[in-house]
Structure formats: C-alpha cells, structure tokens
Design a protein around this motif. Sequence first.
Motif, PDB file in Angstrom:
ATOM      1  N   SER A  10       0.863  -1.184   0.000  1.00  0.00           N
ATOM      2  CA  SER A  10       0.000   0.000   0.000  1.00  0.00           C
ATOM      3  C   SER A  10       0.900   1.234   0.000  1.00  0.00           C
ATOM      4  CB  SER A  10      -0.878  -0.003   1.252  1.00  0.00           C
ATOM      5  OG  SER A  10      -0.087   0.281   2.401  1.00  0.00           O
ATOM      6  N   THR A  11       0.303   2.408   0.183  1.00  0.00           N
ATOM      7  CA  THR A  11       1.101   3.630   0.246  1.00  0.00           C
ATOM      8  C   THR A  11       1.566   3.943   1.667  1.00  0.00           C
ATOM      9  OG1 THR A  11      -0.884   4.998   0.485  1.00  0.00           O
ATOM     10  CG2 THR A  11      -0.084   4.607  -1.752  1.00  0.00           C
ATOM     11  N   LYS A  12       1.320   3.014   2.605  1.00  0.00           N
ATOM     12  CA  LYS A  12       1.787   3.207   3.977  1.00  0.00           C
ATOM     13  C   LYS A  12       3.294   2.998   4.034  1.00  0.00           C
ATOM     14  CE  LYS A  12      -2.513   1.657   6.158  1.00  0.00           C
ATOM     15  NZ  LYS A  12      -3.145   0.607   7.010  1.00  0.00           N
ATOM     16  N   GLN A  13       4.003   3.945   4.613  1.00  0.00           N
ATOM     17  CA  GLN A  13       5.457   3.856   4.612  1.00  0.00           C
ATOM     18  C   GLN A  13       5.958   2.630   5.366  1.00  0.00           C
ATOM     19  OE1 GLN A  13       7.546   7.522   5.272  1.00  0.00           O
ATOM     20  NE2 GLN A  13       9.487   6.477   5.681  1.00  0.00           N
ATOM     21  N   SER A  14       5.241   2.190   6.392  1.00  0.00           N
ATOM     22  CA  SER A  14       5.665   1.013   7.140  1.00  0.00           C
ATOM     23  C   SER A  14       5.685  -0.228   6.242  1.00  0.00           C
ATOM     24  CB  SER A  14       4.753   0.776   8.343  1.00  0.00           C
ATOM     25  OG  SER A  14       3.389   0.670   7.933  1.00  0.00           O
ATOM     26  N   GLN A  15       4.652  -0.389   5.400  1.00  0.00           N
ATOM     27  CA  GLN A  15       4.637  -1.508   4.449  1.00  0.00           C
ATOM     28  C   GLN A  15       5.728  -1.350   3.406  1.00  0.00           C
ATOM     29  OE1 GLN A  15       1.033  -2.714   2.481  1.00  0.00           O
ATOM     30  NE2 GLN A  15      -0.193  -2.587   4.345  1.00  0.00           N
ATOM     31  N   ILE A  16       5.887  -0.145   2.911  1.00  0.00           N
ATOM     32  CA  ILE A  16       6.908   0.112   1.896  1.00  0.00           C
ATOM     33  C   ILE A  16       8.289  -0.227   2.442  1.00  0.00           C
ATOM     34  CG2 ILE A  16       8.032   1.933   0.550  1.00  0.00           C
ATOM     35  CD1 ILE A  16       5.224   3.314   0.472  1.00  0.00           C
ATOM     36  N   ASP A  17       8.580   0.184   3.671  1.00  0.00           N
ATOM     37  CA  ASP A  17       9.887  -0.102   4.282  1.00  0.00           C
ATOM     38  C   ASP A  17      10.123  -1.601   4.429  1.00  0.00           C
ATOM     39  OD1 ASP A  17      10.685   2.533   4.474  1.00  0.00           O
ATOM     40  OD2 ASP A  17       9.945   2.795   6.517  1.00  0.00           O
ATOM     41  N   GLU A  18       9.063  -2.343   4.760  1.00  0.00           N
ATOM     42  CA  GLU A  18       9.218  -3.800   4.879  1.00  0.00           C
ATOM     43  C   GLU A  18       9.633  -4.390   3.537  1.00  0.00           C
ATOM     44  OE1 GLU A  18       8.498  -8.012   4.829  1.00  0.00           O
ATOM     45  OE2 GLU A  18       7.388  -6.572   3.594  1.00  0.00           O
ATOM     46  N   ARG A  19       9.038  -3.911   2.431  1.00  0.00           N
ATOM     47  CA  ARG A  19       9.399  -4.423   1.106  1.00  0.00           C
ATOM     48  C   ARG A  19      10.804  -3.986   0.701  1.00  0.00           C
ATOM     49  NH1 ARG A  19       4.823  -5.720   3.073  1.00  0.00           N
ATOM     50  NH2 ARG A  19       2.928  -5.707   1.792  1.00  0.00           N
ATOM     51  N   LEU A  20      11.129  -2.721   0.962  1.00  0.00           N
ATOM     52  CA  LEU A  20      12.398  -2.183   0.478  1.00  0.00           C
ATOM     53  C   LEU A  20      13.624  -2.847   1.112  1.00  0.00           C
ATOM     54  CD1 LEU A  20      11.663   1.653   0.202  1.00  0.00           C
ATOM     55  CD2 LEU A  20      11.749  -0.044  -1.643  1.00  0.00           C
ATOM     56  N   GLN A  21      13.468  -3.403   2.293  1.00  0.00           N
ATOM     57  CA  GLN A  21      14.632  -4.046   2.928  1.00  0.00           C
ATOM     58  C   GLN A  21      15.115  -5.261   2.138  1.00  0.00           C
ATOM     59  OE1 GLN A  21      13.919  -6.137   6.732  1.00  0.00           O
ATOM     60  NE2 GLN A  21      11.715  -6.039   6.277  1.00  0.00           N
ATOM     61  N   TYR A  22      14.265  -5.780   1.237  1.00  0.00           N
ATOM     62  CA  TYR A  22      14.642  -6.945   0.424  1.00  0.00           C
ATOM     63  C   TYR A  22      15.120  -6.537  -0.971  1.00  0.00           C
ATOM     64  CZ  TYR A  22      12.309  -9.259   4.249  1.00  0.00           C
ATOM     65  OH  TYR A  22      11.954  -9.673   5.514  1.00  0.00           O
ATOM     66  N   HIS A  23      15.252  -5.236  -1.190  1.00  0.00           N
ATOM     67  CA  HIS A  23      15.797  -4.686  -2.438  1.00  0.00           C
ATOM     68  C   HIS A  23      15.063  -5.180  -3.690  1.00  0.00           C
ATOM     69  CE1 HIS A  23      18.977  -3.208   0.129  1.00  0.00           C
ATOM     70  NE2 HIS A  23      19.200  -4.448   0.544  1.00  0.00           N
ATOM     71  N   PRO A  24      13.761  -4.948  -3.758  1.00  0.00           N
ATOM     72  CA  PRO A  24      13.023  -5.356  -4.962  1.00  0.00           C
ATOM     73  C   PRO A  24      13.494  -4.576  -6.177  1.00  0.00           C
ATOM     74  CG  PRO A  24      11.679  -3.893  -3.628  1.00  0.00           C
ATOM     75  CD  PRO A  24      12.902  -4.207  -2.806  1.00  0.00           C
ATOM     76  N   GLN A  25      13.361  -5.198  -7.335  1.00  0.00           N
ATOM     77  CA  GLN A  25      13.702  -4.532  -8.593  1.00  0.00           C
ATOM     78  C   GLN A  25      12.472  -3.874  -9.212  1.00  0.00           C
ATOM     79  OE1 GLN A  25      14.922  -8.455  -9.236  1.00  0.00           O
ATOM     80  NE2 GLN A  25      16.859  -7.867 -10.173  1.00  0.00           N
ATOM     81  N   VAL A  26      11.289  -4.358  -8.808  1.00  0.00           N
ATOM     82  CA  VAL A  26      10.014  -3.784  -9.272  1.00  0.00           C
ATOM     83  C   VAL A  26       9.144  -3.562  -8.048  1.00  0.00           C
ATOM     84  CG1 VAL A  26       7.993  -4.095 -10.749  1.00  0.00           C
ATOM     85  CG2 VAL A  26      10.197  -5.093 -11.432  1.00  0.00           C
ATOM     86  N   PHE A  27       8.462  -2.410  -8.025  1.00  0.00           N
ATOM     87  CA  PHE A  27       7.592  -2.084  -6.890  1.00  0.00           C
ATOM     88  C   PHE A  27       6.233  -1.662  -7.432  1.00  0.00           C
ATOM     89  CE2 PHE A  27       5.716   0.140  -3.400  1.00  0.00           C
ATOM     90  CZ  PHE A  27       6.239  -0.455  -2.270  1.00  0.00           C
ATOM     91  N   GLU A  28       5.186  -2.234  -6.866  1.00  0.00           N
ATOM     92  CA  GLU A  28       3.826  -1.866  -7.280  1.00  0.00           C
ATOM     93  C   GLU A  28       3.048  -1.333  -6.089  1.00  0.00           C
ATOM     94  OE1 GLU A  28      -0.052  -4.107  -9.151  1.00  0.00           O
ATOM     95  OE2 GLU A  28       1.879  -4.429 -10.156  1.00  0.00           O
ATOM     96  N   PHE A  29       2.473  -0.149  -6.261  1.00  0.00           N
ATOM     97  CA  PHE A  29       1.635   0.458  -5.233  1.00  0.00           C
ATOM     98  C   PHE A  29       0.193  -0.005  -5.401  1.00  0.00           C
ATOM     99  CE2 PHE A  29       5.072   3.616  -5.281  1.00  0.00           C
ATOM    100  CZ  PHE A  29       5.238   3.867  -3.925  1.00  0.00           C
ATOM    101  N   PHE A  30      -0.373  -0.550  -4.346  1.00  0.00           N
ATOM    102  CA  PHE A  30      -1.796  -0.889  -4.319  1.00  0.00           C
ATOM    103  C   PHE A  30      -2.513   0.318  -3.741  1.00  0.00           C
ATOM    104  CE2 PHE A  30      -5.534  -2.468  -2.036  1.00  0.00           C
ATOM    105  CZ  PHE A  30      -6.165  -3.184  -3.043  1.00  0.00           C
ATOM    106  N   THR A  31      -3.271   1.030  -4.572  1.00  0.00           N
ATOM    107  CA  THR A  31      -3.909   2.261  -4.098  1.00  0.00           C
ATOM    108  C   THR A  31      -5.373   2.033  -3.742  1.00  0.00           C
ATOM    109  OG1 THR A  31      -4.556   3.015  -6.314  1.00  0.00           O
ATOM    110  CG2 THR A  31      -2.366   3.667  -5.520  1.00  0.00           C
ATOM    111  N   THR A  32      -5.898   2.959  -2.977  1.00  0.00           N
ATOM    112  CA  THR A  32      -7.294   2.931  -2.549  1.00  0.00           C
ATOM    113  C   THR A  32      -7.959   4.249  -2.929  1.00  0.00           C
ATOM    114  OG1 THR A  32      -6.881   3.938  -0.390  1.00  0.00           O
ATOM    115  CG2 THR A  32      -6.635   1.528  -0.553  1.00  0.00           C
ATOM    116  N   GLU A  33      -9.223   4.318  -2.651  1.00  0.00           N
ATOM    117  CA  GLU A  33     -10.006   5.527  -2.913  1.00  0.00           C
ATOM    118  C   GLU A  33      -9.356   6.757  -2.269  1.00  0.00           C
ATOM    119  OE1 GLU A  33     -14.634   6.738  -1.903  1.00  0.00           O
ATOM    120  OE2 GLU A  33     -14.033   4.632  -1.896  1.00  0.00           O
ATOM    121  N   GLN A  34      -8.803   6.576  -1.066  1.00  0.00           N
ATOM    122  CA  GLN A  34      -8.196   7.701  -0.344  1.00  0.00           C
ATOM    123  C   GLN A  34      -6.914   8.196  -1.018  1.00  0.00           C
ATOM    124  OE1 GLN A  34      -9.453   4.861   1.286  1.00  0.00           O
ATOM    125  NE2 GLN A  34     -11.293   6.106   1.606  1.00  0.00           N
TER     126      GLN A  34
END
Length: 273
Positions: A10-34
């Motif tokens: 999602s766009t929550k930084q806590s989730q993003i940080d969890e993903r980034l620690q594994y050094h992804p080469q592709v990142f997809e944001f799951f967005t919501t109405e907000q």
Amino acid sequence: MFPYLGLKASTKQSQIDERLQYHPQVFEFFTTEQDVTPSGLIHLRDMIEYVKAAGVSKIVIHHPMKFQGIHNEVAVDQTSHRDGYHFLMRSSEALIKLAIETDTQVLIHGGYNSPLSEILSNYSSIEAARKVVFSRLDYFQSIGGDHVMFENSISPLYDYGDPELENLVIEHRYRLCYDTSHGFIVLHGDNAKLQASMAHLHDQIVHYHFVDSMGKFHDSLELGKGAIDWSALKPVVNMNATNIFEINLKDQMNSQEMRNSYQYLKACWQTSV
C-alpha cells in the motif's frame, strides 16, 4: 534480470519499508479511494520518490480496486452509477497524469467480476458492455501512452483466454498486464490453454502478476501451491516485461509469500529447458 523480485504494498510507509529491505527490482503500489484525493495524491507522489530514492526504477501504480466498497469497474454505467463513473474517470486521469510526471506506470483493470445479472441490468448484452470497456480503455491509452497498461479479469468483459477478446486487444495495440491466476481461472484450470493465451499476447505484455491458483476461483496462491505448470510458462513469457508476485499475505507487514514465490519461480526456471 527477469523474473524480477517484484513486490507490492500500500502507500503506507511502514509496508513500503518492509518491502524495500529486500531490495526489490520492481515495486507496485496498491492504491485505494483515499490515495486519489488531493492529499492522497501528494502522499503517493512522495512515496514514489521515496521508493525511487531506494534504487527502484520500475514502479507501477495499481488503480483503486473499489469505490465506496464496490468494485471500480471500467464498465460502470454512466447513468445509473454516476458517482462511480466520475470516480473511475477522475481517478484514472489523475493517476495517469502522475505517472507521466514521475515516469512510472499505471495499471487499470479492464474489469473485475461483476455478476452477469448486474451487467445485463445496465447493458443490453455482454457485447454492448464490452464496447463501453474498450471505448474507455482507448481513451486511457490515448492520454497515457507508454505510461498505462490494462490487466485481465475473470469477467467476460475483459478476460484474456477468450480468443475473440484477445484479438480485439491485439487490434487496439494495448499495453498489457497479464495476471496468470485470472487467465487460469477463466480457462478452468487448463494449462495448455493458459500457455496458448500468454503466447498469443506475448508481444503486448509489459507486466505480469505471477500468482498461482487452483483454477476455480480467485484464490491468489503462493507459487507452487496451486495447479499452474510454471515450468511450461518459461518459453511463452515476454522477458522484456516486468513482474510482481501478487500473493495473498497472512500479514501485510510481512511479504514472505511474495518472496517465497520469487525464489520458487527462479529455481523452477533455472532447471527448465
């Protein structure tokens, strides 16, 4: 190198940080109405730059799946669901504009899974509703160009695996996201037909959602835990595309199932001919 370690959050930084620690080469944001409100778009832009600063250059923005708790269908009827229609158009336009400005990609679902009874309550036939879908996708393509792609669904309005629809997709020269589980479900768990569908659309696929399934309903399984023959897909995938692993997580703060899927596919394809 394909397949990529592609992760979604999602766009929550806590989730993003969890993903980034594994050094992804592709990142997809799951967005919501907000995320498509004025403040939400500012935050999304900030998070895109945050992910870029971590060294990820291949970024996809997944258009909101729902509006007011209902699937955000491209075929939403303009007359009977006026608010839903305006949300579809405004949010798509806003995300495409953002993608162009940030040199990222927007993914729009050609459909979800509205019941046939609901579709036919607004349109005279599936064909009539499908014409509306393609008209709107044409518009999004006209304003988005190389920054927009369209994902297959399990709805007859936009389902890869249907040769008639695939021929239309090719004719319209759409840039595609191919979700393997959606294709497999549409084809009732037939691996040979899934391979044929992916081969048919090969040249226009720019992104994959690699997801396993038993081929009966939307189960979003970790790779190797469903019935898809992954070894047989290696010769038919477009290795110039990007990919993520769109797996149901037990815990949104732990991307383990996505990372397991990446390791499974890498090992599978390393041993495939």
